[in-house]
Design an enzyme around this catalytic site. Structure first.
Site, short mmCIF file in Angstrom:
data_model
loop_
_atom_site.label_atom_id
_atom_site.label_comp_id
_atom_site.label_asym_id
_atom_site.label_seq_id
_atom_site.Cartn_x
_atom_site.Cartn_y
_atom_site.Cartn_z
N TYR A 120 15.09 26.99 -3.90
CA TYR A 120 14.37 28.37 -3.12
C TYR A 120 14.22 27.77 -1.87
O TYR A 120 13.82 26.23 -1.43
CB TYR A 120 13.33 28.50 -4.42
CG TYR A 120 13.70 29.62 -4.48
CD1 TYR A 120 13.36 30.81 -3.77
CD2 TYR A 120 13.63 30.31 -6.21
CE1 TYR A 120 13.92 32.32 -4.35
CE2 TYR A 120 13.12 31.47 -6.09
CZ TYR A 120 13.57 32.15 -5.38
OH TYR A 120 13.62 33.70 -5.69
N GLU A 153 12.09 29.80 0.91
CA GLU A 153 11.59 30.22 1.87
C GLU A 153 11.00 30.23 3.10
O GLU A 153 9.96 28.84 2.40
CB GLU A 153 10.17 31.18 0.85
CG GLU A 153 10.19 32.04 0.31
CD GLU A 153 11.05 32.02 -1.58
OE1 GLU A 153 10.76 30.36 -1.62
OE2 GLU A 153 10.42 32.26 -2.20
N ASP A 201 25.97 46.29 16.65
CA ASP A 201 25.92 46.09 15.39
C ASP A 201 27.55 45.37 15.72
O ASP A 201 28.35 46.48 15.32
CB ASP A 201 25.84 46.96 14.55
CG ASP A 201 26.29 46.79 13.13
OD1 ASP A 201 27.61 45.92 12.72
OD2 ASP A 201 26.42 47.67 12.35
N THR A 259 28.11 40.71 9.95
CA THR A 259 28.05 40.69 8.85
C THR A 259 29.10 39.20 8.95
O THR A 259 30.33 39.18 10.30
CB THR A 259 28.92 40.94 7.90
OG1 THR A 259 30.01 42.10 8.32
CG2 THR A 259 28.12 42.69 7.50
N LYS A 303 33.70 39.58 7.13
CA LYS A 303 34.86 40.65 7.94
C LYS A 303 35.49 39.67 8.74
O LYS A 303 36.70 39.15 8.74
CB LYS A 303 34.42 41.93 8.66
CG LYS A 303 33.17 42.79 7.81
CD LYS A 303 33.01 43.94 8.41
CE LYS A 303 32.26 44.85 7.53
NZ LYS A 303 31.10 44.79 7.47
N ARG A 353 30.13 36.33 2.36
CA ARG A 353 29.44 38.02 2.95
C ARG A 353 27.97 37.71 2.54
O ARG A 353 27.33 36.47 2.45
CB ARG A 353 29.79 38.68 1.29
CG ARG A 353 30.77 38.81 0.41
CD ARG A 353 31.62 39.85 -0.50
NE ARG A 353 30.60 40.95 -0.14
CZ ARG A 353 31.43 41.53 1.00
NH1 ARG A 353 33.26 41.45 0.41
NH2 ARG A 353 31.61 43.14 1.12
N1 DSN Z 1 31.85 48.53 3.43
C1 DSN Z 1 32.30 48.03 5.42
C2 DSN Z 1 33.37 48.71 5.68
O1 DSN Z 1 33.80 49.18 4.92
O2 DSN Z 1 33.27 49.17 7.29
C3 DSN Z 1 30.60 48.26 6.08
O3 DSN Z 1 29.34 47.74 5.33
#
Ligand code: DSN
Length: 416
Positions: free
Chosen positions: A50, A52, A196, A222, A225, A231
């Site tokens: 942990y 924080e 974003d 994120t 991707k 993740r």
């Molecule tokens: N679920 C993601 C996507 O497939 O683009 C976005 O949150």
């Protein structure tokens, strides 16, 4: 493996998932395949900790190693994107976007973002999401003719509604985003420009998509991707916003960071800083273009008529409304994994949309090139043309297995 003894049920399902991933073609535009090094960091003893707070300002003891890891992740994130400040703690994209809004907005403030049906994200102001419920959301869409974002229209909406924040970013839009143009509009009305870049951050890191830096005030990606990490998410901002972003993440909206994921982010960022990753990003786009070309040659309609990034939006409306899901199911029977998606002006619903979204990050990680994209494009077109043909599906499923066997998911994978 220990898990086989402790929990054979879950162990078996994990084995089945490994096999599914090995034997199918993953064209889900938001997914990828991480390296063994990223997997090892994700599954490390840091799961037990942990922490924080932030480096050297923790609420619990025992965080010396965590501090060092988080500092490395922050420095690599800043270096990769040329950002002034990075917060590497967000659990994923939606919580990260919630933190960004919390840092800059009060409930009721107006935000302007791309409509979900035109390629925006739920968290860009959709009414079923907190972003559309807590804030006054106004959406822009794409031009009816070109199906591209029309910056004159974005400016018109911005001047009309005077939002406190303008969001540039996409989740299902296959073209370049003009971050500089968004910034000019935001500056004109004194709004915060939030980029974003979740889908395209790997392409930006690899130099094949223009960067939002230094044009935006704040950005979020994120990490799983095109960036090909675990993740999670990272928020970037100008130094002058660092404190308000950090406070909005912790204690504003999150508790203890997932330190094992912070370590895995650091590893993925190191991989993304290599020359190999630049080649990888270039190949993602080359593969998407080759796949798009093949589909167009076979008479399949694509939103905007093609792609500039990793993603292709197949428009099935010429064949009927709501065909996205049945087509995605037919493709899955043939071993080709995609997702049904809305297309601009879709008369279908989000659950029963009229398009398919596909993308090339995962197949490119496996080492597939433009020749394989042509083959895959042909299979997809054949199934779209004859979605009820079970013999065709099983023949293609067999061919998909053979192709996948030639491009195995290798545990030590580093792109070359
Ligand atoms: N679920 C993601 C996507 O497939 O683009 C976005 O949150």
């Amino acid at each position: 493996m220990e898990i086989e003894k402790i929990d054979p049920d879950i162990s078996l399902l994990l084995e089945k998932e490994n096999l599914r991933q090995q034997e199918t073609i993953n064209l889900i535009a938001s997914e990828n395949i991480v390296s063994q090094a990223v997997l090892e960091a994700s599954a490390s003893a840091l799961t037990n900790k942990y922490s924080e707070g932030y480096p050297q300002r923790r609420y619990y003891q025992g965080n010396d190693n965590v501090d060092d890891i988080e500092i490395i992740a922050i420095e690599r994130a800043k270096q990769l994107f040329g950002a002034e400040h990075a917060n590497v703690q967000p659990y994923s994209g939606s919580p990260a976007n919630a933190a960004v809004y919390m840092a800059f907005l009060n409930p009721g403030d107006t935000i302007v973002g791309l409509n979900l049906s035109c390629g925006g994200h739920l968290t860009h102001g959709h009414q079923v999401n907190f972003s559309g419920q807590l804030y006054t959301a106004v959406n822009y869409c794409v031009d009816k003719l070109t199906e591209r974002i029309d910056m004159d229209e974005v400016r018109r909406i911005a001047l009309n509604h005077k939002p406190k924040m303008i969001i540039s970013g996409l989740t299902a839009y296959p073209r370049i985003i003009d971050f500089e143009a968004f910034q000019k509009i935001a500056q004109e009305i004194g709004a915060v420009h939030f980029a974003d870049i979740s889908h395209i951050s790997g392409l930006i890191a690899g130099g094949v998509h223009p960067s939002p830096f230094p044009f935006c005030d704040v950005a979020m990606t994120t990490t799983h991707k095109t960036l090909r990490g675990p993740r999670g998410a990272i928020i970037f901002c100008k130094q002058k916003y660092a404190k308000q972003i950090d406070r909005a993440v912790f204690p504003g909206s999150q508790g203890g960071p997932h330190d094992q994921i912070t370590a895995a982010k650091a590893v993925a960022l190191k991989e993304a800083l290599t020359e190999d990753f630049k080649l990888y990003a270039k190949d993602i786009v080359a593969n998407a273009r080759a796949l798009a070309d093949e589909l167009i040659t076979r008479g399949i309609k694509l939103v905007t008529g093609g792609t500039d990034n990793h993603m292709i939006m197949i428009d099935l409306l010429p064949m009927g409304v709501g065909l996205g899901r049945p087509t995605a199911m037919a493709l899955e029977k043939a071993g080709i994994v995609t997702n049904a998606n809305t297309v601009p002006d879709d008369p279908g619903s989000a659950f029963s949309p009229s398009g398919i979204r596909i993308g090339t990050p995962a197949v490119t990680t496996r080492g597939m090139k433009t020749d394989q994209m042509a083959t895959i494009g042909n299979w997809i077109a054949s199934i779209i043309e004859d979605p009820q043909n079970e013999k065709l599906q099983s023949d293609i499923e067999q061919a998909v297995k053979e192709l996948c066997a030639n491009f195995p998911i290798r545990p030590g994978l580093v792109y070359n």
